[in-house]
Design a protein around this motif. Structure first.
Motif, PDB file in Angstrom:
ATOM      1  N   ASP A   1       0.833  -1.208   0.000  1.00  0.00           N
ATOM      2  CA  ASP A   1       0.000   0.000   0.000  1.00  0.00           C
ATOM      3  C   ASP A   1       0.867   1.257   0.000  1.00  0.00           C
ATOM      4  O   ASP A   1       0.530   2.249  -0.645  1.00  0.00           O
ATOM      5  CB  ASP A   1      -0.936   0.010   1.209  1.00  0.00           C
ATOM      6  N   TRP A   2       1.987   1.211   0.733  1.00  0.00           N
ATOM      7  CA  TRP A   2       2.863   2.377   0.800  1.00  0.00           C
ATOM      8  C   TRP A   2       3.435   2.710  -0.573  1.00  0.00           C
ATOM      9  O   TRP A   2       3.411   3.862  -1.017  1.00  0.00           O
ATOM     10  CB  TRP A   2       3.997   2.135   1.798  1.00  0.00           C
ATOM     11  N   PHE A   3       3.952   1.693  -1.261  1.00  0.00           N
ATOM     12  CA  PHE A   3       4.529   1.947  -2.582  1.00  0.00           C
ATOM     13  C   PHE A   3       3.463   2.427  -3.556  1.00  0.00           C
ATOM     14  O   PHE A   3       3.697   3.371  -4.327  1.00  0.00           O
ATOM     15  CB  PHE A   3       5.212   0.680  -3.113  1.00  0.00           C
ATOM     16  N   ALA A   4       2.295   1.810  -3.539  1.00  0.00           N
ATOM     17  CA  ALA A   4       1.225   2.221  -4.445  1.00  0.00           C
ATOM     18  C   ALA A   4       0.806   3.663  -4.162  1.00  0.00           C
ATOM     19  O   ALA A   4       0.575   4.443  -5.098  1.00  0.00           O
ATOM     20  CB  ALA A   4       0.031   1.276  -4.304  1.00  0.00           C
ATOM     21  N   ALA A   5       0.723   4.039  -2.883  1.00  0.00           N
ATOM     22  CA  ALA A   5       0.324   5.398  -2.526  1.00  0.00           C
ATOM     23  C   ALA A   5       1.349   6.436  -2.958  1.00  0.00           C
ATOM     24  O   ALA A   5       1.014   7.615  -3.120  1.00  0.00           O
ATOM     25  CB  ALA A   5       0.093   5.491  -1.016  1.00  0.00           C
ATOM     26  N   HIS A   6       2.593   6.006  -3.157  1.00  0.00           N
ATOM     27  CA  HIS A   6       3.645   6.927  -3.587  1.00  0.00           C
ATOM     28  C   HIS A   6       3.885   6.856  -5.102  1.00  0.00           C
ATOM     29  O   HIS A   6       4.920   7.327  -5.587  1.00  0.00           O
ATOM     30  CB  HIS A   6       4.935   6.646  -2.824  1.00  0.00           C
ATOM     31  N   GLY A   7       2.933   6.292  -5.823  1.00  0.00           N
ATOM     32  CA  GLY A   7       2.988   6.321  -7.278  1.00  0.00           C
ATOM     33  C   GLY A   7       3.903   5.294  -7.908  1.00  0.00           C
ATOM     34  O   GLY A   7       4.223   5.411  -9.099  1.00  0.00           O
ATOM     35  N   VAL A   8       4.323   4.289  -7.148  1.00  0.00           N
ATOM     36  CA  VAL A   8       5.192   3.247  -7.692  1.00  0.00           C
ATOM     37  C   VAL A   8       4.331   2.176  -8.351  1.00  0.00           C
ATOM     38  O   VAL A   8       3.381   1.664  -7.746  1.00  0.00           O
ATOM     39  CB  VAL A   8       6.053   2.618  -6.584  1.00  0.00           C
ATOM     40  N   ARG A   9       4.650   1.844  -9.588  1.00  0.00           N
ATOM     41  CA  ARG A   9       3.948   0.753 -10.271  1.00  0.00           C
ATOM     42  C   ARG A   9       4.439  -0.579  -9.718  1.00  0.00           C
ATOM     43  O   ARG A   9       5.650  -0.822  -9.639  1.00  0.00           O
ATOM     44  CB  ARG A   9       4.211   0.824 -11.780  1.00  0.00           C
ATOM     45  N   LEU A  10       3.508  -1.442  -9.310  1.00  0.00           N
ATOM     46  CA  LEU A  10       3.859  -2.716  -8.687  1.00  0.00           C
ATOM     47  C   LEU A  10       3.704  -3.862  -9.671  1.00  0.00           C
ATOM     48  O   LEU A  10       2.676  -3.986 -10.341  1.00  0.00           O
ATOM     49  CB  LEU A  10       2.972  -2.978  -7.473  1.00  0.00           C
ATOM     50  N   VAL A  11       4.738  -4.695  -9.757  1.00  0.00           N
ATOM     51  CA  VAL A  11       4.691  -5.935 -10.528  1.00  0.00           C
ATOM     52  C   VAL A  11       5.104  -7.045  -9.579  1.00  0.00           C
ATOM     53  O   VAL A  11       6.263  -7.124  -9.165  1.00  0.00           O
ATOM     54  CB  VAL A  11       5.630  -5.890 -11.752  1.00  0.00           C
ATOM     55  N   LEU A  12       4.160  -7.905  -9.204  1.00  0.00           N
ATOM     56  CA  LEU A  12       4.375  -8.866  -8.130  1.00  0.00           C
ATOM     57  C   LEU A  12       4.496 -10.284  -8.659  1.00  0.00           C
ATOM     58  O   LEU A  12       3.970 -10.622  -9.720  1.00  0.00           O
ATOM     59  CB  LEU A  12       3.218  -8.790  -7.131  1.00  0.00           C
ATOM     60  N   SER A  13       5.182 -11.120  -7.872  1.00  0.00           N
ATOM     61  CA  SER A  13       5.283 -12.539  -8.210  1.00  0.00           C
ATOM     62  C   SER A  13       5.430 -13.333  -6.922  1.00  0.00           C
ATOM     63  O   SER A  13       5.996 -12.853  -5.941  1.00  0.00           O
ATOM     64  CB  SER A  13       6.475 -12.809  -9.135  1.00  0.00           C
ATOM     65  N   THR A  14       4.887 -14.540  -6.940  1.00  0.00           N
ATOM     66  CA  THR A  14       5.021 -15.461  -5.807  1.00  0.00           C
ATOM     67  C   THR A  14       5.327 -16.847  -6.344  1.00  0.00           C
ATOM     68  O   THR A  14       4.829 -17.250  -7.405  1.00  0.00           O
ATOM     69  CB  THR A  14       3.735 -15.510  -4.960  1.00  0.00           C
ATOM     70  N   GLU A  15       6.141 -17.583  -5.611  1.00  0.00           N
ATOM     71  CA  GLU A  15       6.519 -18.909  -6.075  1.00  0.00           C
ATOM     72  C   GLU A  15       5.335 -19.869  -6.092  1.00  0.00           C
ATOM     73  O   GLU A  15       5.309 -20.809  -6.893  1.00  0.00           O
ATOM     74  CB  GLU A  15       7.649 -19.457  -5.193  1.00  0.00           C
ATOM     75  N   ASP A  16       4.350 -19.638  -5.191  1.00  0.00           N
ATOM     76  CA  ASP A  16       3.185 -20.519  -5.175  1.00  0.00           C
ATOM     77  C   ASP A  16       2.024 -19.988  -6.009  1.00  0.00           C
ATOM     78  O   ASP A  16       0.951 -20.603  -6.063  1.00  0.00           O
ATOM     79  CB  ASP A  16       2.725 -20.778  -3.733  1.00  0.00           C
TER      80      ASP A  16
END
Length: 267
Positions: free
Chosen positions: A154-169
């Motif tokens: 939430d912090w990164f998104a609120a500061h305008g950072v585009r999020l690209v996420l990945s999880t091993e599962d």
């Protein structure tokens, strides 16, 4: 110059059964810290643990009254990290810093792509602040084993950072390691992109290799065992490649921990 202080614990925020954020009253260190620098810390008193351990500075903590200190992102694994996990407000932590060479933020029109694996997220809050002040478009590629180990989104998104996420599962974002979406997006990227990475060394090697293959510069923060953080113990040496392809060793605590990915002799 680094400062050695007995820092009081301001608060200990538990993120999960194994992760926490410890806030320390160390304004002298926080004032001088640049993105990617680290501190050497030792909680408690006595001889266990005997040596301090390195931690990237996670946040610079400010309040309406001014600068308060800094925080550390911690995962409970061994003796020191277990003690950090159990700290309570008012406890004392020996804290030496800031140490090491920082990341070098880029200016627009270049973009900054940050790549974090697990607790490798730690240096990217301060780097995000530095990039925001320059108006640099920023993306965070963030990977972990499962969705429950992805923090501060939430912090990164609120500061305008585009999020690209990945999880091993596959519980959130792409299934697999963080290099999966990074590889995909690098292939389609246009314009100037600088890649910043922090995490396990196999991940750093993979990121540096992908960046080089696509003609993109990378800066990687290595994670080596450190006994002193000041260059005296030689426990954190890392091989670099010179202009002739020959290898030579440097101490990552003073020459790094941030290096150009292309300069490290990974093989």
């Amino acid at each position: 110059m680094p400062v050695d202080v007995e820092a009081r614990v301001l608060r200990n925020t538990r993120l999960s059964a194994h992760y926490n954020i410890v806030a320390l009253a160390a304004p002298e260190i926080a004032r001088a810290t640049e993105p990617g620098q680290f501190v050497m810390v030792r909680p408690g008193r006595g001889t266990d643990p005997l040596l301090r351990r390195p931690f990237s500075v996670f946040e610079i903590i400010r309040s309406p009254s001014g600068l308060e200190g800094l925080s550390l992102l911690n995962k409970r694994i061994g003796v020191t990290t277990g003690m950090l996990f159990d700290l309570v407000e008012g406890d004392a932590v020996s804290c030496l810093g800031p140490l090491g060479r920082p990341f070098l933020p880029v200016d627009p029109p270049a973009e900054a792509w940050m790549v974090a694996g697990g607790v490798g997220l730690a240096p990217f809050v301060t780097l995000t602040h530095a990039l925001l002040t320059r108006g640099t478009a920023t993306t965070l590629f963030y990977g972990a084993r499962t969705a429950g180990e992805l923090f501060h989104l939430d912090w990164f998104a609120a500061h305008g950072v585009r999020l690209v996420l990945s999880t091993e599962d596959g519980s959130l974002g792409d299934r697999g390691r963080v290099t999966v979406p990074l590889d995909r997006e690098l292939r389609g990227a246009h314009g100037d992109v600088t890649i910043y990475a922090c995490g396990p060394e196999p991940m750093l090697e993979a990121v540096a290799t992908l960046a080089a293959r696509c003609g993109r510069p990378s800066q990687v923060s290595v994670e080596r065992v450190m006994g002193c953080g000041l260059g005296g113990c030689y426990s954190c040496v890392i091989p670099l490649r010179d202009h002739h392809g020959a290898h030579h060793y440097v101490r990552s605590c003073i020459t790094g921990p941030v290096f150009a990915g292309a300069d490290i002799a990974w093989d």
